[in-house]
Every structure is written in C-alpha cells, then in structure tokens.
Design a protein around this motif. Structure first.
Motif, PDB file in Angstrom:
ATOM      1  N   GLN A 191      -7.559  -7.097  -1.948  1.00 38.05           N
ATOM      2  CA  GLN A 191      -6.499  -8.193  -1.976  1.00 38.05           C
ATOM      3  C   GLN A 191      -6.633  -9.396  -1.152  1.00 38.05           C
ATOM      4  O   GLN A 191      -5.871 -10.249  -1.261  1.00 38.05           O
ATOM      5  N   THR A 192      -7.429  -9.295  -0.079  1.00 36.60           N
ATOM      6  CA  THR A 192      -7.502 -10.556   0.643  1.00 36.60           C
ATOM      7  C   THR A 192      -8.939 -11.003   0.688  1.00 36.60           C
ATOM      8  O   THR A 192      -9.277 -12.097   1.571  1.00 36.60           O
ATOM      9  N   ASP A 232      -8.258  -1.140  -0.922  1.00 37.38           N
ATOM     10  CA  ASP A 232      -7.075  -2.167  -1.871  1.00 37.38           C
ATOM     11  C   ASP A 232      -6.807  -3.295  -0.709  1.00 37.38           C
ATOM     12  O   ASP A 232      -6.741  -4.293  -1.319  1.00 37.38           O
ATOM     13  N   SER A 233      -6.757  -3.085   0.645  1.00 33.05           N
ATOM     14  CA  SER A 233      -6.314  -3.907   1.364  1.00 33.05           C
ATOM     15  C   SER A 233      -7.646  -5.328   1.412  1.00 33.05           C
ATOM     16  O   SER A 233      -7.292  -6.480   1.413  1.00 33.05           O
TER      17      SER A 233
END
Length: 90
Positions: A68-69, A64-65
């Motif tokens: 997101q980036t 997820d991280s």
C-alpha cells in the motif's frame, strides 16, 4: 526474467531473485518470509544490504502495508540501489 520487466514490483522469498529484479529494473522488491519474526544472516553483506534496497515482510498484514505504501516510499530505496550499483560490488 523478461516478463518481470512488465511488473510493478516483485514479492519473493529468494534474495538472489530479489537482487536481480530490483537492480535490473530499478523497481520495488519485497522479501516475504511468512511465519518468521526475523531473518538474519548475522553480518553478511547481503543481510545488511536487503533492508536498504528492498522491503521485508513477515506476515500478510505487513505485506499488505508495504504494498500500500510502495509509491510513497520507494524513491529512497531507488537511490540506495543506484548507490549500490555505482559502488564497489566486491
């Protein structure tokens, strides 16, 4: 693989598929290995290349991280992909 060109990024546990996608389309690819703390092939050239051209995630929260980036972090990896493609592949 033709439909893959329409994707924004790829999530896979196959390094061959990851390499083909990211080098062919110059788009982000994530090597997803849930349940492992680390994936290492020692000093294998592919093992050394993956973190330079792709992302690695070992859990859903890491995945997820990374997702997101992607828009903020991919340009550096795109440059690494281009350098890899311009270099000596053997």
């Amino acid at each position: 693989m033709s439909e893959a060109s329409e994707c924004d990024f790829l999530i896979t546990d196959s390094s061959a598929r990851l390499l083909a996608f990211t080098c062919a389309f110059l788009k982000p690819a994530i090597f997803f290995y849930p349940g492992y703390d680390n994936v290492s092939l020692s000093d294998d050239k592919l093992d050394l290349l993956l973190p330079k051209i792709a992302y690695v995630a070992h859990s859903i929260s890491e995945l997820d991280s990374v997702v997101q980036t992607l828009s903020e972090t991919f340009e550096d990896r795109r440059q690494n992909i281009l350098e890899f493609l311009d270099g000596d592949l053997v």
